[in-house]
Design an enzyme around this catalytic site. Structure first.
Site, short mmCIF file in Angstrom:
data_model
loop_
_atom_site.label_atom_id
_atom_site.label_comp_id
_atom_site.label_asym_id
_atom_site.label_seq_id
_atom_site.Cartn_x
_atom_site.Cartn_y
_atom_site.Cartn_z
N TYR A 24 2.48 -2.37 -4.88
CA TYR A 24 1.72 -1.82 -3.75
C TYR A 24 1.93 -2.70 -2.51
CZ TYR A 24 -2.19 -0.55 -0.74
OH TYR A 24 -2.94 -0.19 0.35
N SER A 106 -9.29 -5.63 7.02
CA SER A 106 -8.92 -4.22 7.07
C SER A 106 -10.15 -3.32 6.88
CB SER A 106 -7.92 -3.94 5.94
OG SER A 106 -7.86 -2.58 5.64
N GLN A 127 -10.06 -4.61 11.75
CA GLN A 127 -9.09 -3.52 12.00
C GLN A 127 -9.71 -2.19 11.62
OE1 GLN A 127 -7.41 -2.01 8.96
NE2 GLN A 127 -6.68 -0.37 10.29
N TYR A 129 -9.09 2.11 11.35
CA TYR A 129 -8.23 3.31 11.36
C TYR A 129 -9.00 4.44 12.02
CZ TYR A 129 -4.79 1.64 7.91
OH TYR A 129 -3.79 0.97 7.26
N THR A 155 -5.56 0.60 14.52
CA THR A 155 -4.24 0.96 13.98
C THR A 155 -3.95 2.44 14.21
OG1 THR A 155 -4.43 -0.78 12.33
CG2 THR A 155 -2.82 0.96 11.88
N ARG A 164 5.04 6.35 -0.49
CA ARG A 164 5.55 5.11 -1.11
C ARG A 164 5.81 5.42 -2.58
NH1 ARG A 164 0.65 2.21 1.74
NH2 ARG A 164 1.23 2.76 3.87
N LYS A 251 -2.51 -1.27 17.35
CA LYS A 251 -1.49 -1.71 16.38
C LYS A 251 -0.63 -0.53 15.93
CE LYS A 251 -1.13 -4.07 11.87
NZ LYS A 251 -0.87 -3.07 10.85
N HIS A 275 4.27 -1.25 10.58
CA HIS A 275 3.39 -1.30 9.41
C HIS A 275 4.12 -1.93 8.22
CE1 HIS A 275 -0.64 0.64 8.62
NE2 HIS A 275 -0.37 0.18 7.41
N ARG A 278 6.08 0.48 5.92
CA ARG A 278 5.30 1.26 4.95
C ARG A 278 5.00 2.68 5.42
NH1 ARG A 278 2.86 -2.12 1.31
NH2 ARG A 278 0.90 -1.02 1.03
C1 LIG Z 1 -0.52 -4.11 0.88
C2 LIG Z 1 -0.60 -3.85 2.35
C3 LIG Z 1 -1.72 -3.20 2.85
C4 LIG Z 1 -1.83 -2.98 4.22
N1 LIG Z 1 -2.98 -2.43 4.72
C5 LIG Z 1 -3.15 -2.29 6.05
C6 LIG Z 1 -4.37 -1.83 6.59
O1 LIG Z 1 -5.34 -1.58 5.87
N2 LIG Z 1 -4.45 -1.69 7.94
C7 LIG Z 1 -3.40 -1.98 8.78
O2 LIG Z 1 -3.52 -1.81 10.00
N3 LIG Z 1 -2.23 -2.44 8.29
C8 LIG Z 1 -2.08 -2.61 6.96
N4 LIG Z 1 -0.92 -3.12 6.47
C9 LIG Z 1 0.16 -3.52 7.39
C10 LIG Z 1 -0.02 -4.98 7.82
O3 LIG Z 1 -1.14 -5.14 8.65
C11 LIG Z 1 1.21 -5.47 8.61
O4 LIG Z 1 1.47 -4.59 9.68
C12 LIG Z 1 2.45 -5.59 7.73
O5 LIG Z 1 2.13 -6.10 6.46
C13 LIG Z 1 3.47 -6.49 8.41
O6 LIG Z 1 4.64 -6.56 7.70
P1 LIG Z 1 5.00 -7.76 6.68
O7 LIG Z 1 4.19 -7.50 5.46
O8 LIG Z 1 6.46 -7.57 6.47
O9 LIG Z 1 4.61 -9.06 7.33
C14 LIG Z 1 -0.78 -3.37 5.10
C15 LIG Z 1 0.33 -4.02 4.58
C16 LIG Z 1 0.43 -4.26 3.22
C17 LIG Z 1 1.64 -5.02 2.70
#
Ligand SMILES: Cc1cc2nc3c(=O)[nH]c(=O)nc-3n(C[C@H](O)[C@H](O)[C@H](O)COP(=O)(O)O)c2cc1C
Length: 383
Positions: A24, A106, A127, A129, A155, A164, A251, A275, A278
């Site tokens: 995940y 988050s 953060q 949504y 975000t 995913r 974001k 993101h 993702r």
């Molecule tokens: C497991 C996971 C959960 C995430 N959940 C959120 C979230 O709840 N809200 C959000 O704005 N970004 C979320 N993100 C994105 C991160 O804030 C961030 O943009 C991203 O991890 C940056 O890339 P990196 O993991 O390569 O450093 C998530 C990322 C991951 C890996």
């Protein structure tokens, strides 16, 4: 093989936690091209070595919206971080505070805002949504204000969730998910004892606070899935603006036109981000998107950036390309999953040391000294 501060932690996390949680965090959308390019493009940017410049005094300190940062780093919002260590968001927030950098909670954290905010002396960032249930948004913003949050990250790159596929294979989602997760937990007894049993409740703390009836994690994820709002536009952000008087950071900006719109809207900052690869696979890596965005809006608002940052050298690269502050996501999750608060604090120490070496050998005495002159021009392949 050690490649960066976070690769060892990634390997260790893979052994310690159940596969559904590892994948995940580790995975991205579709075929994961953007996820890989985030890391490769950033690492491919060449730093310009300079020597014999008396680098005996060096400062990594930074400031954002009046808040002092020991280095220009903040922990990114990561949903379900509380599943990676016992009350994981609290442990990560403590590590961040001990190293003088902000922690972002988050919307979809396991621990609710109050639990995390009250565990450290420094204000956390929150953060949000955009969700169809505006009542929830109002409720959660009020909770954030009451808990002393000043900086809001909003975000906007999730009007729909990206697919995913790894999650379907690993048991994070899908019909046989619950059975797979129980089996995997049984095969990871350290995690099962520490987090699976003693880290409860495993719900989305901020949502259960609003809905008032804790149920299974799946129910919350289903609620969230039903609540993503593809109708979101700039006018919804006006509504948020009315509810929030502190700094507001948008974001998920990856295009200079959107960055200009953010300036017109009156945002205090943006996070240049895909993101972490993702959401939409095939979009530009942040390393390639950032230079054009910085050209368009530098000086008009604060520029934060993330996606692909795995070391202090990557932080230096992002700053040199125009970011004011850099968010780290997976890198801290791997460390949290391996060694909790101590792991995240250690990772931040490593990042700091790497930044010091990179700044010494590029001739930058302060964060303000880092700029395009710190990079080899041909290696920056902006969009
Ligand atoms: C497991 C996971 C959960 C995430 N959940 C959120 C979230 O709840 N809200 C959000 O704005 N970004 C979320 N993100 C994105 C991160 O804030 C961030 O943009 C991203 O991890 C940056 O890339 P990196 O993991 O390569 O450093 C998530 C990322 C991951 C890996």
């Amino acid at each position: 093989m050690i490649i960066s501060a976070s690769t060892d932690y990634r390997e260790a996390a893979k052994r310690r936690i159940p596969p559904f949680l590892f994948h995940y965090a580790d995975g991205g959308a579709y075929a994961e091209h953007t996820l890989r390019r985030n890391v490769e493009d950033l690492a491919g940017i060449a730093l310009r070595q300079r020597v014999l410049k008396d680098m005996s005094s060096l400062s990594l300190e930074a400031e954002l919206f009046g808040e002092k940062l020991a280095m220009p780093i903040a922990l990114a919002p990561v949903g379900l971080a509380g599943m990676y260590a016992r009350r994981g968001e609290v442990q990560a927030a403590r590590a961040a505070a001990s190293k003088g950098v902000p922690f972002t909670l988050s919307t979809v954290s396991v621990c609710p805002i109050d639990e995390v905010a009250s565990s450290i002396d420094r204000p956390i960032w929150f953060q949000l949504y955009v969700l169809k249930d505006r009542g929830f948004m109002k409720h959660v913003l009020e909770r954030a204000k009451a808990a002393g949050v000043k900086t809001l990250i909003f975000t906007v790159d999730m009007p729909v969730p990206g697919a995913r596929y790894r999650d379907a294979h690993s048991g994070m989602s899908g019909k046989r998910g619950p059975m797979k997760r129980v089996l995997q937990a049984a095969l990871h007894p350290l995690w099962a004892w520490d987090v699976g049993i003693h880290g409860r409740p495993h719900d989305l703390g901020n949502v259960s606070d609003y809905r008032g009836k804790p149920t299974k994690l799946e129910d919350y994820i289903a609620w969230l899935g039903d609540n993503f709002d593809p109708s979101i536009s700039w006018k919804d952000l006006d509504w948020i603006r009315e509810q929030w008087d502190g700094p507001m950071i948008i974001k998920g900006i990856l295009d200079a036109e959107d960055a200009r719109d953010a300036v017109r809207f009156g945002a205090d900052g943006i996070v240049v981000s895909n993101h972490g690869g993702r959401q939409l696979d095939g979009v530009l890596s942040t390393a390639r998107a950032l230079p054009a965005i910085a050209d368009a809006v530098q000086g008009d608002l604060a520029i934060l950036a993330d996606s692909g940052v795995r070391s202090g050298l990557d932080v230096v690269r992002m700053i040199a390309m125009g970011a004011d502050t850099v968010l780290i996501g997976r890198a801290f999750i791997y460390a949290l999953a391996t060694a909790g608060e101590a792991g995240v604090a250690h990772l931040l120490d490593l990042f700091e040391k790497e930044m010091r070496v990179a700044m010494t050998l590029t001739g930058a005495r302060s964060i303000a000294d880092l700029g395009s002159g710190s990079l080899v021009p041909d290696s920056i392949r902006g969009a």
